[in-house]
Design a protein around this motif. Structure first.
Motif, PDB file in Angstrom:
ATOM      1  N   ILE A   1      -1.112  -8.025 -16.578  1.00 37.72           N
ATOM      2  CA  ILE A   1       0.263  -8.063 -17.112  1.00 37.72           C
ATOM      3  C   ILE A   1       0.603  -6.630 -17.501  1.00 37.72           C
ATOM      4  N   LEU A   2       1.171  -5.922 -16.537  1.00 35.21           N
ATOM      5  CA  LEU A   2       1.373  -4.490 -16.731  1.00 35.21           C
ATOM      6  C   LEU A   2       2.768  -4.181 -17.274  1.00 35.21           C
ATOM      7  N   PHE A   3       2.798  -3.342 -18.266  1.00 38.65           N
ATOM      8  CA  PHE A   3       4.061  -2.822 -18.776  1.00 38.65           C
ATOM      9  C   PHE A   3       4.480  -1.665 -17.856  1.00 38.65           C
ATOM     10  N   ASN A   4       5.696  -1.175 -18.062  1.00 41.57           N
ATOM     11  CA  ASN A   4       6.237  -0.182 -17.119  1.00 41.57           C
ATOM     12  C   ASN A   4       5.286   0.990 -16.903  1.00 41.57           C
ATOM     13  N   HIS A   5       5.211   1.409 -15.662  1.00 39.37           N
ATOM     14  CA  HIS A   5       4.418   2.607 -15.374  1.00 39.37           C
ATOM     15  C   HIS A   5       5.107   3.419 -14.288  1.00 39.37           C
ATOM     16  N   GLU A   6       5.011   4.705 -14.473  1.00 35.14           N
ATOM     17  CA  GLU A   6       5.847   5.635 -13.719  1.00 35.14           C
ATOM     18  C   GLU A   6       4.981   6.755 -13.156  1.00 35.14           C
ATOM     19  N   SER A   7       5.614   7.563 -12.313  1.00 34.85           N
ATOM     20  CA  SER A   7       4.969   8.763 -11.785  1.00 34.85           C
ATOM     21  C   SER A   7       6.012   9.499 -10.966  1.00 34.85           C
TER      22      SER A   7
ATOM     23  N   THR B   1      -0.084  -3.668   9.924  1.00 34.72           N
ATOM     24  CA  THR B   1       1.283  -4.166   9.764  1.00 34.72           C
ATOM     25  C   THR B   1       1.239  -5.636   9.369  1.00 34.72           C
ATOM     26  N   GLY B   2       1.953  -5.976   8.307  1.00 39.93           N
ATOM     27  CA  GLY B   2       1.956  -7.373   7.864  1.00 39.93           C
ATOM     28  C   GLY B   2       2.988  -7.575   6.783  1.00 39.93           C
ATOM     29  N   ASP B   3       3.259  -8.845   6.524  1.00 33.41           N
ATOM     30  CA  ASP B   3       4.273  -9.191   5.531  1.00 33.41           C
ATOM     31  C   ASP B   3       3.718 -10.368   4.734  1.00 33.41           C
TER      32      ASP B   3
ATOM     33  N   ALA C   1       2.419  -6.020  -3.406  1.00 32.33           N
ATOM     34  CA  ALA C   1       3.679  -6.187  -2.676  1.00 32.33           C
ATOM     35  C   ALA C   1       4.666  -6.966  -3.528  1.00 32.33           C
ATOM     36  N   ALA C   2       5.887  -6.484  -3.561  1.00 29.62           N
ATOM     37  CA  ALA C   2       6.922  -7.204  -4.306  1.00 29.62           C
ATOM     38  C   ALA C   2       8.288  -6.611  -4.007  1.00 29.62           C
ATOM     39  N   GLN C   3       9.315  -7.425  -4.211  1.00 30.40           N
ATOM     40  CA  GLN C   3      10.648  -6.886  -4.435  1.00 30.40           C
ATOM     41  C   GLN C   3      10.569  -6.540  -5.921  1.00 30.40           C
TER      42      GLN C   3
ATOM     43  N   PRO D   1      15.592 -13.285 -11.993  1.00 27.66           N
ATOM     44  CA  PRO D   1      14.922 -13.916 -10.846  1.00 27.66           C
ATOM     45  C   PRO D   1      13.576 -13.232 -10.558  1.00 27.66           C
ATOM     46  N   TYR D   2      13.516 -11.919 -10.764  1.00 25.35           N
ATOM     47  CA  TYR D   2      12.250 -11.198 -10.581  1.00 25.35           C
ATOM     48  C   TYR D   2      11.165 -11.801 -11.464  1.00 25.35           C
ATOM     49  N   ALA D   3      11.473 -11.948 -12.742  1.00 27.94           N
ATOM     50  CA  ALA D   3      10.465 -12.419 -13.698  1.00 27.94           C
ATOM     51  C   ALA D   3      10.104 -13.890 -13.466  1.00 27.94           C
TER      52      ALA D   3
ATOM     53  N   ALA E   1       0.823  -1.224   0.000  1.00 29.06           N
ATOM     54  CA  ALA E   1       0.000   0.000   0.000  1.00 29.06           C
ATOM     55  C   ALA E   1       0.849   1.263   0.000  1.00 29.06           C
ATOM     56  N   ASN E   2       2.072   1.166   0.508  1.00 33.73           N
ATOM     57  CA  ASN E   2       2.924   2.366   0.536  1.00 33.73           C
ATOM     58  C   ASN E   2       3.902   2.410  -0.637  1.00 33.73           C
ATOM     59  N   GLY E   3       3.690   1.538  -1.621  1.00 32.36           N
ATOM     60  CA  GLY E   3       4.504   1.594  -2.845  1.00 32.36           C
ATOM     61  C   GLY E   3       3.924   2.606  -3.817  1.00 32.36           C
ATOM     62  N   GLN E   4       4.588   2.718  -4.968  1.00 26.62           N
ATOM     63  CA  GLN E   4       4.090   3.665  -5.975  1.00 26.62           C
ATOM     64  C   GLN E   4       2.640   3.336  -6.364  1.00 26.62           C
TER      65      GLN E   4
ATOM     66  N   ILE F   1       1.216  -2.937   5.319  1.00 21.67           N
ATOM     67  CA  ILE F   1       2.601  -2.461   5.154  1.00 21.67           C
ATOM     68  C   ILE F   1       3.534  -3.201   6.101  1.00 21.67           C
ATOM     69  N   ARG F   2       4.790  -3.323   5.646  1.00 26.77           N
ATOM     70  CA  ARG F   2       5.775  -4.059   6.443  1.00 26.77           C
ATOM     71  C   ARG F   2       6.237  -3.221   7.605  1.00 26.77           C
ATOM     72  N   ARG F   3       6.619  -3.893   8.649  1.00 25.23           N
ATOM     73  CA  ARG F   3       7.269  -3.189   9.758  1.00 25.23           C
ATOM     74  C   ARG F   3       8.616  -2.663   9.271  1.00 25.23           C
TER      75      ARG F   3
ATOM     76  N   ALA G   1      10.083 -15.436 -10.578  1.00 20.78           N
ATOM     77  CA  ALA G   1       9.187 -15.454  -9.409  1.00 20.78           C
ATOM     78  C   ALA G   1       7.795 -14.968  -9.799  1.00 20.78           C
ATOM     79  N   LYS G   2       7.736 -13.927 -10.624  1.00 21.23           N
ATOM     80  CA  LYS G   2       6.437 -13.395 -11.059  1.00 21.23           C
ATOM     81  C   LYS G   2       5.701 -14.407 -11.944  1.00 21.23           C
ATOM     82  N   LEU G   3       6.475 -15.210 -12.683  1.00 20.77           N
ATOM     83  CA  LEU G   3       5.835 -16.222 -13.529  1.00 20.77           C
ATOM     84  C   LEU G   3       5.228 -17.331 -12.662  1.00 20.77           C
TER      85      LEU G   3
ATOM     86  N   ALA H   1      -0.342  -8.540  -9.387  1.00 20.41           N
ATOM     87  CA  ALA H   1       0.480  -7.650 -10.203  1.00 20.41           C
ATOM     88  C   ALA H   1       1.491  -8.462 -10.997  1.00 20.41           C
ATOM     89  N   SER H   2       1.058  -8.965 -12.149  1.00 20.20           N
ATOM     90  CA  SER H   2       2.004  -9.598 -13.077  1.00 20.20           C
ATOM     91  C   SER H   2       2.701  -8.497 -13.888  1.00 20.20           C
ATOM     92  N   THR H   3       3.582  -8.895 -14.775  1.00 21.35           N
ATOM     93  CA  THR H   3       4.480  -7.891 -15.356  1.00 21.35           C
ATOM     94  C   THR H   3       4.909  -8.236 -16.780  1.00 21.35           C
ATOM     95  N   SER H   4       5.214  -7.226 -17.552  1.00 18.51           N
ATOM     96  CA  SER H   4       5.721  -7.436 -18.911  1.00 18.51           C
ATOM     97  C   SER H   4       7.085  -8.119 -18.903  1.00 18.51           C
TER      98      SER H   4
HETATM   99  N1  LIG Z   1       5.838  -0.066 -11.665  1.00 18.59           N
HETATM  100  C1  LIG Z   1       5.966  -0.841 -12.725  1.00 18.59           C
HETATM  101  O1  LIG Z   1       6.418  -0.434 -13.792  1.00 18.59           O
HETATM  102  C2  LIG Z   1       5.485  -2.284 -12.647  1.00 18.59           C
HETATM  103  C3  LIG Z   1       5.282  -2.993 -13.846  1.00 18.59           C
HETATM  104  C4  LIG Z   1       4.779  -4.286 -13.765  1.00 18.59           C
HETATM  105  C5  LIG Z   1       4.514  -4.861 -12.545  1.00 18.59           C
HETATM  106  N2  LIG Z   1       4.771  -4.162 -11.400  1.00 18.59           N
HETATM  107  C6  LIG Z   1       4.454  -4.796 -10.114  1.00 18.59           C
HETATM  108  O2  LIG Z   1       3.419  -4.025  -9.539  1.00 18.59           O
HETATM  109  C7  LIG Z   1       3.546  -4.007  -8.116  1.00 18.59           C
HETATM  110  C8  LIG Z   1       3.604  -2.573  -7.634  1.00 18.59           C
HETATM  111  O3  LIG Z   1       4.747  -1.931  -8.200  1.00 18.59           O
HETATM  112  P1  LIG Z   1       5.329  -0.583  -7.609  1.00 18.59           P
HETATM  113  O4  LIG Z   1       5.958   0.116  -8.746  1.00 18.59           O
HETATM  114  O5  LIG Z   1       4.309   0.093  -6.781  1.00 18.59           O
HETATM  115  O6  LIG Z   1       6.486  -1.152  -6.657  1.00 18.59           O
HETATM  116  P2  LIG Z   1       7.083  -0.518  -5.321  1.00 18.59           P
HETATM  117  O7  LIG Z   1       6.928   0.958  -5.329  1.00 18.59           O
HETATM  118  O8  LIG Z   1       8.435  -1.101  -5.145  1.00 18.59           O
HETATM  119  O9  LIG Z   1       6.117  -1.102  -4.198  1.00 18.59           O
HETATM  120  C9  LIG Z   1       6.201  -2.421  -3.743  1.00 18.59           C
HETATM  121  C10 LIG Z   1       5.681  -2.448  -2.332  1.00 18.59           C
HETATM  122  O10 LIG Z   1       5.737  -3.798  -1.851  1.00 18.59           O
HETATM  123  C11 LIG Z   1       6.101  -3.746  -0.485  1.00 18.59           C
HETATM  124  N3  LIG Z   1       6.672  -5.003  -0.042  1.00 18.59           N
HETATM  125  C12 LIG Z   1       7.861  -5.551  -0.403  1.00 18.59           C
HETATM  126  N4  LIG Z   1       8.033  -6.712   0.218  1.00 18.59           N
HETATM  127  C13 LIG Z   1       6.935  -6.920   0.994  1.00 18.59           C
HETATM  128  C14 LIG Z   1       6.535  -7.937   1.882  1.00 18.59           C
HETATM  129  N5  LIG Z   1       7.310  -9.012   2.111  1.00 18.59           N
HETATM  130  N6  LIG Z   1       5.332  -7.835   2.521  1.00 18.59           N
HETATM  131  C15 LIG Z   1       4.554  -6.754   2.315  1.00 18.59           C
HETATM  132  N7  LIG Z   1       4.897  -5.734   1.490  1.00 18.59           N
HETATM  133  C16 LIG Z   1       6.070  -5.823   0.827  1.00 18.59           C
HETATM  134  C17 LIG Z   1       7.118  -2.614  -0.424  1.00 18.59           C
HETATM  135  O11 LIG Z   1       7.222  -2.194   0.900  1.00 18.59           O
HETATM  136  P3  LIG Z   1       8.415  -1.233   1.437  1.00 18.59           P
HETATM  137  O12 LIG Z   1       7.926   0.153   1.097  1.00 18.59           O
HETATM  138  O13 LIG Z   1       8.464  -1.538   2.870  1.00 18.59           O
HETATM  139  O14 LIG Z   1       9.655  -1.614   0.678  1.00 18.59           O
HETATM  140  C18 LIG Z   1       6.484  -1.593  -1.353  1.00 18.59           C
HETATM  141  O15 LIG Z   1       5.592  -0.769  -0.637  1.00 18.59           O
HETATM  142  C19 LIG Z   1       4.773  -4.832  -7.814  1.00 18.59           C
HETATM  143  O16 LIG Z   1       4.350  -6.147  -7.552  1.00 18.59           O
HETATM  144  C20 LIG Z   1       5.581  -4.795  -9.106  1.00 18.59           C
HETATM  145  O17 LIG Z   1       6.408  -5.906  -9.225  1.00 18.59           O
HETATM  146  C21 LIG Z   1       5.213  -2.888 -11.435  1.00 18.59           C
END
Ligand SMILES: NC(=O)c1ccc[n+]([C@@H]2O[C@H](COP(=O)([O-])OP(=O)(O)OC[C@H]3O[C@@H](n4cnc5c(N)ncnc54)[C@H](OP(=O)(O)O)[C@@H]3O)[C@@H](O)[C@H]2O)c1
Length: 339
Positions: free
Chosen positions: A175-181, A57-59, A82-84, A148-150, A10-13, A33-35, A152-154, A124-127
């Protein structure tokens, strides 16, 4: 009664934009959100304190915690963001990436299946799944993951299919392609560029319109990588639309235009009237062990079934990011000078 949604990441982009979108639609939103030992809620600070928004709070790698939270909330919708999420970093931390990006998804799906079968699930799958499959890529293009990212996502993507087809869970994969802000993480190439540019812009303002002579260059990797870039605000609308359909399915969300990192640089630096080649150096450290060269999405299915199409262009996206970073840099420079 208003609908409820739980967002991981929830606290990601994406999470911050999706939370705003759902609150606007009248949802009650629970953000997982993670601790952390430092504050990580900058992107959602403006939402904290609202009665319809709760942080938990959760993981996602913690199966017991995931089970407890979903069992308590039994939300109408779960969006797993949530993702690395950094492809390059996944080569350095492959096990941790797999744990969050694949096992975390299993924990969510298994809990929904057993404790809250009415819950609709977005993954949240990915291109990056496509790797070097030739463009344009759509829902039928073969997946050839290159990191390894892809991988795991697969695994997660396939789990979505198993829970959908095997257990009847309403599970969708976007299956989202890159997105920014302007909220993109600072380690991603687009934001690295706009942050650097903002620092340069303010330095030039304070140096008679010229770059300081000892100005450090921006180190980047592969400038020829081509990506299909969209604005996050458009993408979260598509995520929500997927969960409002009669049947769960997978959808590509993309602009249908591809641009190289070099083109991003050219356009961004043009706004400052300088040539990027004078400010960028190539550092081999940023090249990945296996590169993905050319991604360009075909979102015909999303357009036809969801009525979705992006509204913000590549040029508008760059302008938005540059202006936001320049404003922030001016503010922080003002603060530095005042103190
Ligand atoms: N943005 C893109 O272009 C894009 C394209 C395709 C797919 N995606 C996928 O879309 C999702 C959102 O992307 P995003 O750009 O928002 O990524 P992001 O900004 O990196 O956000 C990912 C969030 O996941 C949290 N997280 C990481 N490990 C966690 C865990 N073990 N438990 C709970 N939360 C955890 C992170 O928390 P912390 O803040 O604590 O690190 C962060 O808030 C991701 O799954 C990404 O792989 C993104």
């Amino acid at each position: 009664m208003s609908k409820s949604a739980m967002l991981t990441g929830a606290n990601g982009q994406d999470g911050s934009y999706l939370a705003e979108f759902l609150l606007e639609k009248g949802y009650r939103v629970y953000g997982l959100i993670r601790r952390s030992s430092t504050v990580t809620t900058e992107r959602i600070a403006h939402l904290i304190g609202r009665p319809d928004f709760e942080l938990i709070t959760g993981d996602v790698t913690d199966a017991t915690g995931v089970h407890r939270v979903i069992q308590r909330l039994r939300p109408d919708e779960v969006y797993n963001l949530a993702a690395q999420s950094h492809v390059g970093d996944s080569f350095d931390v492959p096990s941790a990436t797999f744990e969050v990006n694949a096992v975390g998804v299993l924990n969510l799906l298994e809990t929904i299946r057993t404790e809250s079968p009415h819950t609709r699930f977005y993954q949240a799958s990915t291109s990056e799944l496509f790797g070097n499959s030739p463009p344009p890529q759509d829902e039928n293009t073969p997946f050839i993951p290159r990191s390894p990212y892809a991988v795991a996502k697969l695994a997660a993507h396939n789990l979505v299919h198993i829970y959908r087809e095997g257990y009847g869970v309403f599970a969708c994969a976007g299956i989202l392609f890159n997105h920014e802000s302007e909220r993109r993480g600072e380690e991603f190439v687009t934001r690295k560029i706009t942050k650097y540019l903002a620092r340069l812009a303010v330095a030039m303002e304070n140096n008679g319109g010229n770059p300081p002579h000892d100005w450090t260059k921006l180190a980047l990797g592969n400038l020829d990588a081509k990506r299909d870039w969209s604005f996050v605000g458009d993408m979260v609308r598509g995520m929500w639309l997927m969960l409002q359909q009669d049947q769960p399915d997978d959808f590509v969300l993309a602009s249908g235009e591809s641009h190289s990192v070099r083109e991003f640089l050219e356009l961004a630096f043009k706004s400052l009237g300088v040539d990027y080649r004078d400010f960028v150096r190539i550092d081999p450290k940023f090249f990945r062990p296996a590169e993905v060269n050319y991604l360009c999405g075909d979102a015909t299915k999303a357009r036809q079934v969801l009525g979705w199409s992006p509204r913000v262009s590549f040029e508008e996206l760059i302008t938005r990011m540059v202006e936001s970073d320049v404003a922030r840099e001016r503010d922080s420079h003002g603060l530095r000078c005042a103190s």
